[in-house]
Design a protein around this motif. Structure first.
Motif, PDB file in Angstrom:
ATOM      1  N   VAL A  17       0.850  -1.187   0.000  1.00  0.00           N
ATOM      2  CA  VAL A  17       0.000   0.000   0.000  1.00  0.00           C
ATOM      3  C   VAL A  17       0.887   1.239   0.000  1.00  0.00           C
ATOM      4  O   VAL A  17       1.653   1.467   0.938  1.00  0.00           O
ATOM      5  N   SER A  18       0.801   2.025  -1.057  1.00  0.00           N
ATOM      6  CA  SER A  18       1.636   3.224  -1.152  1.00  0.00           C
ATOM      7  C   SER A  18       0.877   4.490  -0.770  1.00  0.00           C
ATOM      8  O   SER A  18       1.493   5.527  -0.498  1.00  0.00           O
ATOM      9  N   ASP A  19      -0.449   4.423  -0.753  1.00  0.00           N
ATOM     10  CA  ASP A  19      -1.239   5.595  -0.386  1.00  0.00           C
ATOM     11  C   ASP A  19      -2.637   5.132  -0.018  1.00  0.00           C
ATOM     12  O   ASP A  19      -3.118   4.107  -0.515  1.00  0.00           O
ATOM     13  N   ALA A  20      -3.294   5.870   0.844  1.00  0.00           N
ATOM     14  CA  ALA A  20      -4.679   5.583   1.224  1.00  0.00           C
ATOM     15  C   ALA A  20      -5.374   6.904   1.507  1.00  0.00           C
ATOM     16  O   ALA A  20      -4.839   7.750   2.224  1.00  0.00           O
ATOM     17  N   ARG A  21      -6.545   7.072   0.922  1.00  0.00           N
ATOM     18  CA  ARG A  21      -7.277   8.325   1.124  1.00  0.00           C
ATOM     19  C   ARG A  21      -8.783   8.039   1.133  1.00  0.00           C
ATOM     20  O   ARG A  21      -9.253   7.121   0.473  1.00  0.00           O
ATOM     21  N   TRP A  22      -9.500   8.859   1.863  1.00  0.00           N
ATOM     22  CA  TRP A  22     -10.942   8.716   1.959  1.00  0.00           C
ATOM     23  C   TRP A  22     -11.611   9.425   0.793  1.00  0.00           C
ATOM     24  O   TRP A  22     -11.275  10.561   0.483  1.00  0.00           O
ATOM     25  N   GLU A  23     -12.550   8.747   0.163  1.00  0.00           N
ATOM     26  CA  GLU A  23     -13.383   9.348  -0.872  1.00  0.00           C
ATOM     27  C   GLU A  23     -14.673   9.897  -0.272  1.00  0.00           C
ATOM     28  O   GLU A  23     -15.153  10.960  -0.662  1.00  0.00           O
ATOM     29  N   THR A  24     -15.253   9.132   0.659  1.00  0.00           N
ATOM     30  CA  THR A  24     -16.435   9.539   1.423  1.00  0.00           C
ATOM     31  C   THR A  24     -16.212   9.070   2.857  1.00  0.00           C
ATOM     32  O   THR A  24     -15.144   8.531   3.181  1.00  0.00           O
ATOM     33  N   GLY A  25     -17.220   9.229   3.700  1.00  0.00           N
ATOM     34  CA  GLY A  25     -17.086   8.778   5.075  1.00  0.00           C
ATOM     35  C   GLY A  25     -16.982   7.279   5.223  1.00  0.00           C
ATOM     36  O   GLY A  25     -16.587   6.785   6.291  1.00  0.00           O
ATOM     37  N   SER A  26     -17.294   6.526   4.174  1.00  0.00           N
ATOM     38  CA  SER A  26     -17.256   5.067   4.270  1.00  0.00           C
ATOM     39  C   SER A  26     -16.563   4.395   3.086  1.00  0.00           C
ATOM     40  O   SER A  26     -16.565   3.170   2.989  1.00  0.00           O
TER      41      SER A  26
END
Length: 249
Positions: A17-26
């Motif tokens: 995993v090189s990056d993780a970001r939220w698109e919405t609250g879930s």
């Protein structure tokens, strides 16, 4: 006995995993660095396998959200299901540097190639937008001029994945149109009350059947069946309608 070789894409690989970001609250997007990735087509998916310390493992399939330009990470957008085995881990636990077993790419029917010239109609329900977003991104990457229309059904504005990017692409990618349909709460000043996608919606914001568009429908079972039936009722060729149902947790 001679054994047939297993295609490399069907072997399990260890992705980082090189990056993780939220698109919405879930819903969360994970960028995965996958060694020797062979590339993928928009609409394909990958399998993910999680294995516990006691040896128990669970597998789920997730659509690929990113277009492929020959290098870089592969992105998935995962919608959390609170009673699920895999999605809560991917949304709430996984962090940069973690490793995950993956296999793929998988799928050869629900795909779009940038060499196709027909108009395209995308109909998404909830997180069913993920593989359709890969098609929109692939069109942008190729600087395609195929006319694209997306009808995207979500419960509320806060539930819409990629909303900012979609608004930007409508401005910058000539020939792309997006229509949001809100089923529970619409933005202030929205010209229509909350409602589900209906025949009038598809007829107004989709393509007329005489243009013979390629139609892609993705979402929950009931949504997909209803939307596909609407397209057929409006005169679209069933052979031009491709559907993908998501499930699993």
């Amino acid at each position: 006995m001679v054994r047939a070789a297993v295609p490399r894409r069907l072997n399990w690989r260890v992705a980082t995993v090189s990056d993780a970001r939220w698109e919405t609250g879930s819903a969360r997007t994970l960028a995965l660095d996958i060694p020797d990735w062979p590339g993928h087509l928009p609409g394909q998916h990958i399998d993910i396998k999680l294995t516990a310390e006691d040896g128990y493992s669970a597998q789920r399939s997730y659509s690929i959200a990113s277009a492929w330009n020959g290098s870089g990470p592969v992105e998935l957008t995962v919608q959390r299901l609170d009673d699920g085995e895999v999605s809560p881990y991917l949304t709430d636990v996984v962090s940069e540097g973690d490793q995950i077993e993956v296999r793929g790419p998988v799928g050869g029917w629900f795909i779009w190639r940038d060499t196709q010239t027909a108009p395209v109609l995308l109909v998404a329900g909830g997180s069913g937008v993920v593989p359709l977003m890969a098609m929109i991104r692939a069109r942008g990457l190729a600087r395609g001029r195929q006319p694209f229309r997306l009808i995207y059904s979500v419960r509320t504005p806060e539930d819409a994945c990629y909303a900012d990017e979609l608004h930007r692409r409508v401005r910058e990618d000539a020939g792309l149109d997006v229509r949001f349909v809100y089923t529970r709460k619409a933005p202030e000043g929205w010209p229509a009350p909350p409602k589900r996608i209906d025949v009038a919606t598809v007829n107004t914001y989709g393509w007329p059947p005489d243009l013979e568009p390629d139609c892609f429908v993705c979402g929950p079972d009931g949504f997909v069946e209803t939307a596909a039936n609407m397209l057929v009722a409006l005169g679209h060729d069933p052979k031009k309608i491709r559907t993908e149902r998501f499930g699993g947790a």
